[in-house]
Design an enzyme around this catalytic site. Sequence first.
Site, mmCIF file in Angstrom:
data_model
loop_
_atom_site.group_PDB
_atom_site.id
_atom_site.type_symbol
_atom_site.label_atom_id
_atom_site.label_comp_id
_atom_site.label_asym_id
_atom_site.label_seq_id
_atom_site.Cartn_x
_atom_site.Cartn_y
_atom_site.Cartn_z
ATOM 1 N N ASP A 49 0.855 -1.203 0.000
ATOM 2 C CA ASP A 49 0.000 0.000 0.000
ATOM 3 C C ASP A 49 0.881 1.239 0.000
ATOM 4 O O ASP A 49 2.116 1.147 0.062
ATOM 5 C CB ASP A 49 -0.952 -0.002 1.225
ATOM 6 C CG ASP A 49 -2.253 0.757 0.946
ATOM 7 O OD1 ASP A 49 -2.172 1.951 0.572
ATOM 8 O OD2 ASP A 49 -3.333 0.176 1.098
ATOM 9 N N HIS A 61 -13.098 -0.945 -7.502
ATOM 10 C CA HIS A 61 -14.272 -0.048 -7.597
ATOM 11 C C HIS A 61 -13.885 1.417 -7.345
ATOM 12 O O HIS A 61 -14.671 2.305 -7.614
ATOM 13 C CB HIS A 61 -15.418 -0.516 -6.681
ATOM 14 C CG HIS A 61 -15.215 -0.263 -5.213
ATOM 15 N ND1 HIS A 61 -16.252 -0.339 -4.303
ATOM 16 C CD2 HIS A 61 -14.110 0.050 -4.491
ATOM 17 C CE1 HIS A 61 -15.795 -0.079 -3.092
ATOM 18 N NE2 HIS A 61 -14.507 0.158 -3.182
ATOM 19 N N ASP A 64 3.413 1.931 -5.176
ATOM 20 C CA ASP A 64 2.313 2.452 -5.989
ATOM 21 C C ASP A 64 1.904 1.352 -6.969
ATOM 22 O O ASP A 64 2.731 0.904 -7.773
ATOM 23 C CB ASP A 64 2.842 3.688 -6.740
ATOM 24 C CG ASP A 64 1.822 4.295 -7.679
ATOM 25 O OD1 ASP A 64 0.777 3.656 -7.934
ATOM 26 O OD2 ASP A 64 2.074 5.411 -8.163
ATOM 27 N N PHE A 65 0.636 0.908 -6.891
ATOM 28 C CA PHE A 65 0.229 -0.226 -7.729
ATOM 29 C C PHE A 65 0.089 0.123 -9.214
ATOM 30 O O PHE A 65 -0.237 -0.746 -10.014
ATOM 31 C CB PHE A 65 -0.979 -0.980 -7.176
ATOM 32 C CG PHE A 65 -2.199 -0.174 -6.793
ATOM 33 C CD1 PHE A 65 -2.700 0.824 -7.590
ATOM 34 C CD2 PHE A 65 -2.887 -0.497 -5.619
ATOM 35 C CE1 PHE A 65 -3.837 1.524 -7.241
ATOM 36 C CE2 PHE A 65 -4.046 0.195 -5.260
ATOM 37 C CZ PHE A 65 -4.514 1.219 -6.075
HETATM 38 C C1 LIG Z 1 -10.835 1.275 -0.283
HETATM 39 S S1 LIG Z 1 -9.275 1.049 0.467
HETATM 40 C C2 LIG Z 1 -9.255 -0.711 0.678
HETATM 41 C C3 LIG Z 1 -8.330 -1.156 1.755
HETATM 42 C C4 LIG Z 1 -8.344 -2.675 2.010
HETATM 43 N N1 LIG Z 1 -8.037 -3.442 0.798
HETATM 44 C C5 LIG Z 1 -9.656 -3.118 2.588
HETATM 45 O O1 LIG Z 1 -10.372 -3.908 1.950
HETATM 46 O O2 LIG Z 1 -9.990 -2.691 3.697
HETATM 47 C C6 LIG Z 1 -8.191 1.347 -0.908
HETATM 48 C C7 LIG Z 1 -6.695 1.227 -0.567
HETATM 49 O O3 LIG Z 1 -5.953 1.469 -1.793
HETATM 50 C C8 LIG Z 1 -4.763 2.149 -1.442
HETATM 51 N N2 LIG Z 1 -4.206 2.833 -2.616
HETATM 52 C C9 LIG Z 1 -4.721 3.906 -3.284
HETATM 53 N N3 LIG Z 1 -3.926 4.252 -4.319
HETATM 54 C C10 LIG Z 1 -2.858 3.385 -4.284
HETATM 55 C C11 LIG Z 1 -1.711 3.227 -5.104
HETATM 56 N N4 LIG Z 1 -1.479 4.043 -6.152
HETATM 57 N N5 LIG Z 1 -0.839 2.224 -4.801
HETATM 58 C C12 LIG Z 1 -1.060 1.392 -3.737
HETATM 59 N N6 LIG Z 1 -2.160 1.487 -2.925
HETATM 60 C C13 LIG Z 1 -3.038 2.482 -3.201
HETATM 61 C C14 LIG Z 1 -5.225 3.108 -0.368
HETATM 62 O O4 LIG Z 1 -4.155 3.613 0.378
HETATM 63 C C15 LIG Z 1 -6.197 2.241 0.440
HETATM 64 O O5 LIG Z 1 -5.574 1.595 1.526
#
Ligand SMILES: C[S@@+](CC[C@H](N)C(=O)[O-])C[C@H]1O[C@@H](n2cnc3c(N)ncnc32)[C@H](O)[C@@H]1O
Length: 318
Positions: free
Chosen positions: A194, A233, A215-216
């Site tokens: 994350d 989503h 960063d994914f």
């Molecule tokens: C809606 S949350 C879901 C968290 C977890 N998977 C859950 O089900 O509780 C989305 C996650 O995506 C991460 N995220 C957003 N952009 C990202 C990126 N570019 N690279 C890695 N993680 C990212 C956020 O930090 C956040 O923790």
Amino acid sequence: MSTRAPESELWDILRGGLTTRALALVADLRVADALEAGPRPVEDLAREVDADPDTLHRLLRALASDGVFVEEEPGVFRNNEASEVLHRGDGWDDFAHLFGGIWLRAVGELDAASREPAFKRLYGAEFWAWLAEHPDERAAFDRAMLQGWEGRVDRLGAVDWLEEEVVVDVGGGNGSLLVELLRRQPGLRGIVFDLPETNRDEAALGDRIEFVEGDFFERVPLGDVYVLATILHDWDDERAAAILRTIRAAARSDARLLVLDSVVPPGNEPHGAKWLDLLMLTLFGGRERDEAQWRVLLAAGGFEPVSIRDGLIEARCR
Ligand SMILES: C[S@@+](CC[C@H](N)C(=O)[O-])C[C@H]1O[C@@H](n2cnc3c(N)ncnc32)[C@H](O)[C@@H]1O
């Protein structure tokens, strides 16, 4: 068939923003905590939580009419099953805070002429970048993601797992999902991947889970099974496919993909995803998807579905 007047149906929908805001205010004031020991007069409560007694009375009376809190006798309130959820410590208080705070303000900017995220228009930054600049809201977001995690773990727990697989939870937040999965599946090891600003307690992850920052859209670690829990989503089709392609590029050809997201059913039946979809649009320009849309997205990302069920999509590399 409903016996309610059509005007009553409309009224309950129209005043929805007031409900959302009222719940956020009492969650922020920690009213449910203050009622833990039993019923209290509203003046007494207002003194403790530092609220105006008349306004607090009106907020609680309105919420009680919707089944949250009970006005036991005039001006005396107690908790009920619904209000107690706000002080259970599993994210619902933070969820109420976000919903009736920064999210509700952004919803006010939603515009039928555009797919641009209203959040960005209002706050001048994309959601994740804005959270990085607001650590208190980021911490509230990470705690709020606990809400509903049991269902996600149950769905993951029901998957067939092999000994010694490495599970990469992509966008895994504070790691709570993986911690519980590995508790149930002692043969697995895990990586939570994350953004660096994610609030987490790495010591609590244990020695079988590692937190990797990144960063994914650029890279993900190597693993046997990739989990995307309520990630896709958050993104429009183009960027959701880009996340899948990053995973596909890192994965071996026998890797498995598990997507925990809704599959929007057809028809008029109520389904939470039909409303969550509008929140995704507001915050990120993201969307909930029906089965046909999931098939197209997976193919664009280099995967093919093995099974598509509401809440869990299993896929393999193409
Ligand atoms: C809606 S949350 C879901 C968290 C977890 N998977 C859950 O089900 O509780 C989305 C996650 O995506 C991460 N995220 C957003 N952009 C990202 C990126 N570019 N690279 C890695 N993680 C990212 C956020 O930090 C956040 O923790």
